[in-house]
Write an enzyme that holds these catalytic residues in place. Structure first.
Site, PDB file in Angstrom:
ATOM      1  N   LYS A 190     -11.930   4.113   1.252  1.00 49.39           N
ATOM      2  CA  LYS A 190     -10.786   3.361   0.741  1.00 49.39           C
ATOM      3  C   LYS A 190     -11.344   2.201  -0.077  1.00 49.39           C
ATOM      4  O   LYS A 190     -11.417   1.067   0.396  1.00 49.39           O
ATOM      5  CB  LYS A 190      -9.916   2.878   1.904  1.00 49.39           C
ATOM      6  CG  LYS A 190      -8.597   2.278   1.495  1.00 49.39           C
ATOM      7  CD  LYS A 190      -7.749   1.964   2.724  1.00 49.39           C
ATOM      8  CE  LYS A 190      -6.425   1.378   2.341  1.00 49.39           C
ATOM      9  NZ  LYS A 190      -5.601   1.085   3.542  1.00 49.39           N
ATOM     10  N   GLU A 204       0.836  -1.205   0.000  1.00 48.48           N
ATOM     11  CA  GLU A 204       0.000   0.000   0.000  1.00 48.48           C
ATOM     12  C   GLU A 204       0.871   1.255   0.000  1.00 48.48           C
ATOM     13  O   GLU A 204       0.571   2.233  -0.694  1.00 48.48           O
ATOM     14  CB  GLU A 204      -0.915   0.019   1.224  1.00 48.48           C
ATOM     15  CG  GLU A 204      -1.967  -1.071   1.224  1.00 48.48           C
ATOM     16  CD  GLU A 204      -2.828  -1.000   2.461  1.00 48.48           C
ATOM     17  OE1 GLU A 204      -3.996  -0.575   2.329  1.00 48.48           O
ATOM     18  OE2 GLU A 204      -2.335  -1.341   3.562  1.00 48.48           O
TER      19      GLU A 204
END
Length: 133
Positions: free
Chosen positions: A112, A34
């Site tokens: 997200k 990420e």
């Protein structure tokens, strides 16, 4: 122009400006991929303020310039990586309140949509509400 002679809203309520779907690539998350690869983050804001003075005078300085608010949000999304979207939402709320003194409160939702979850899902989001002290 019709004027009621009443500024603002009823006690206990506030006018609001809503910005939805501010999107930018950020590098937030707890996993190395990420932080390395990044992913989209989507932010919705509700800005609470008395819009009476701006409505009565047509004066931009008496309200929050939502273009500038959106630019600030993108700067934060694309800025320093954080582990949690809770922290990202808090950073956005604190910055918006500090940058726009006309605001009494802000509600921030951080989405997200590509979170690393192993099951099928539509979205992950956190929402926080912060008021000026």
């Amino acid at each position: 122009m019709l004027s009621t002679g009443v500024s603002g809203t009823a006690p206990g309520t506030r006018d609001r400006i809503t910005l939805s779907g501010i999107t930018a690539t950020g590098f937030h998350g707890v996993f190395p991929h990420e932080r390395r690869d990044g992913q989209p983050f989507v932010v919705d804001l509700v800005l609470f303020t008395d819009l009476g003075p701006a409505a009565a005078t047509d004066d931009l300085t008496l309200t929050a310039h939502y273009g500038e608010v959106a630019e600030r949000v993108v700067q934060i999304i694309t800025g320093e990586p954080l582990n949690l979207i809770e922290a990202l939402a808090g950073r956005i709320a604190d910055s918006v309140l500090a940058s726009f003194p006309v605001l009494a409160a802000v509600e921030v939702t951080v989405h997200k949509p590509k979170a690393p979850i192993t099951v099928e899902f539509g979205d992950v989001a956190v929402t926080i509400h912060r008021e000026r002290a």
